[in-house]
Design an enzyme around this catalytic site. Structure first.
Site, PDB file in Angstrom:
ATOM      1  N   HIS A 197      23.462  -9.062  35.905  1.00  0.00           N
ATOM      2  CA  HIS A 197      24.236 -10.267  35.600  1.00  0.00           C
ATOM      3  C   HIS A 197      25.701  -9.893  35.448  1.00  0.00           C
ATOM      4  O   HIS A 197      26.040  -8.801  35.000  1.00  0.00           O
ATOM      5  CB  HIS A 197      23.735 -10.963  34.327  1.00  0.00           C
ATOM      6  CG  HIS A 197      23.563 -10.043  33.163  1.00  0.00           C
ATOM      7  ND1 HIS A 197      22.481  -9.198  33.048  1.00  0.00           N
ATOM      8  CD2 HIS A 197      24.336  -9.813  32.069  1.00  0.00           C
ATOM      9  CE1 HIS A 197      22.583  -8.505  31.929  1.00  0.00           C
ATOM     10  NE2 HIS A 197      23.714  -8.842  31.316  1.00  0.00           N
ATOM     11  N   HIS A 225      29.014 -10.959  33.479  1.00  0.00           N
ATOM     12  CA  HIS A 225      29.585 -11.750  32.388  1.00  0.00           C
ATOM     13  C   HIS A 225      30.909 -12.338  32.856  1.00  0.00           C
ATOM     14  O   HIS A 225      31.754 -11.617  33.423  1.00  0.00           O
ATOM     15  CB  HIS A 225      29.884 -10.867  31.173  1.00  0.00           C
ATOM     16  CG  HIS A 225      28.678 -10.279  30.496  1.00  0.00           C
ATOM     17  ND1 HIS A 225      28.129 -10.823  29.355  1.00  0.00           N
ATOM     18  CD2 HIS A 225      27.912  -9.202  30.796  1.00  0.00           C
ATOM     19  CE1 HIS A 225      27.089 -10.087  28.971  1.00  0.00           C
ATOM     20  NE2 HIS A 225      26.941  -9.092  29.831  1.00  0.00           N
TER      21      HIS A 225
HETATM   22  P1  AMP Z   1      23.903  -7.447  28.520  1.00  0.00           P
HETATM   23  O1  AMP Z   1      23.964  -6.955  27.090  1.00  0.00           O
HETATM   24  O2  AMP Z   1      25.065  -7.062  29.377  1.00  0.00           O
HETATM   25  O3  AMP Z   1      22.567  -7.097  29.136  1.00  0.00           O
HETATM   26  O4  AMP Z   1      23.998  -9.021  28.441  1.00  0.00           O
HETATM   27  C1  AMP Z   1      22.902  -9.830  28.139  1.00  0.00           C
HETATM   28  C2  AMP Z   1      23.461 -11.129  27.674  1.00  0.00           C
HETATM   29  O5  AMP Z   1      22.425 -12.085  27.718  1.00  0.00           O
HETATM   30  C3  AMP Z   1      23.996 -11.096  26.227  1.00  0.00           C
HETATM   31  O6  AMP Z   1      25.372 -11.451  26.228  1.00  0.00           O
HETATM   32  C4  AMP Z   1      23.131 -12.116  25.514  1.00  0.00           C
HETATM   33  O7  AMP Z   1      23.829 -12.851  24.542  1.00  0.00           O
HETATM   34  C5  AMP Z   1      22.645 -12.997  26.657  1.00  0.00           C
HETATM   35  N1  AMP Z   1      21.389 -13.691  26.452  1.00  0.00           N
HETATM   36  C6  AMP Z   1      20.233 -13.176  25.955  1.00  0.00           C
HETATM   37  N2  AMP Z   1      19.282 -14.128  25.926  1.00  0.00           N
HETATM   38  C7  AMP Z   1      19.838 -15.259  26.423  1.00  0.00           C
HETATM   39  C8  AMP Z   1      19.363 -16.581  26.645  1.00  0.00           C
HETATM   40  N3  AMP Z   1      18.104 -16.943  26.355  1.00  0.00           N
HETATM   41  N4  AMP Z   1      20.213 -17.498  27.150  1.00  0.00           N
HETATM   42  C9  AMP Z   1      21.499 -17.149  27.448  1.00  0.00           C
HETATM   43  N5  AMP Z   1      22.005 -15.912  27.260  1.00  0.00           N
HETATM   44  C10 AMP Z   1      21.187 -14.980  26.756  1.00  0.00           C
END
Ligand code: AMP
Length: 114
Positions: free
Chosen positions: A100, A102
């Protein structure tokens, strides 16, 4: 079959999310724990675990994700200034193992990142 990722479950509407953009190859939704006034995630439908797992076959998809990230920022009114981040691996801060991008905007960002 390996288990579906959290983000695949969002793509398939099994888990709710605020979806703000969608096309043939990716989806974008608001981060549940925003780190800026605007914080969205651009997620490929293809469940690549990490950007480092991408191959040359994914080159077009990776470019598409950056273009989509720009569209998402622009659509939200932040086309002039936004930060993109891709965490690869737990030590780099990755917690969800479905690639993903950001998209963060709406405040000043420092450099180097934390
Ligand atoms: P990373 O730490 O780069 O893997 O980013 C994962 C992101 O997913 C974090 O910023 C979380 O806040 C976000 N996240 C986790 N669960 C959800 C969800 N159910 N809906 C939207 N964002 C989420």
């Amino acid at each position: 079959m390996s288990e579906k990722t959290l983000f695949t479950r969002i793509i398939e509407r099994e888990i709710p999310a605020q979806i703000i953009y969608e096309d043939e190859h990716c989806i974008a939704f608001n981060d549940i724990n925003p780190q800026a006034p605007f914080h969205a995630l651009v997620v490929p439908r293809k469940p690549l675990p990490k950007v480092g797992d991408a191959s040359v076959d994914d080159a077009q998809l990776l470019g598409h994700l950056l273009l989509a990230a720009g569209t998402v920022a622009r659509n939200a009114g932040f086309g002039h200034a936004f930060r993109l981040a891709v965490n690869n691996g737990a030590e780099a801060g990755q917690t969800v193992f479905h690639l993903h991008v950001h998209v963060l905007a709406g405040r000043a960002f420092g450099w180097p990142p934390g």
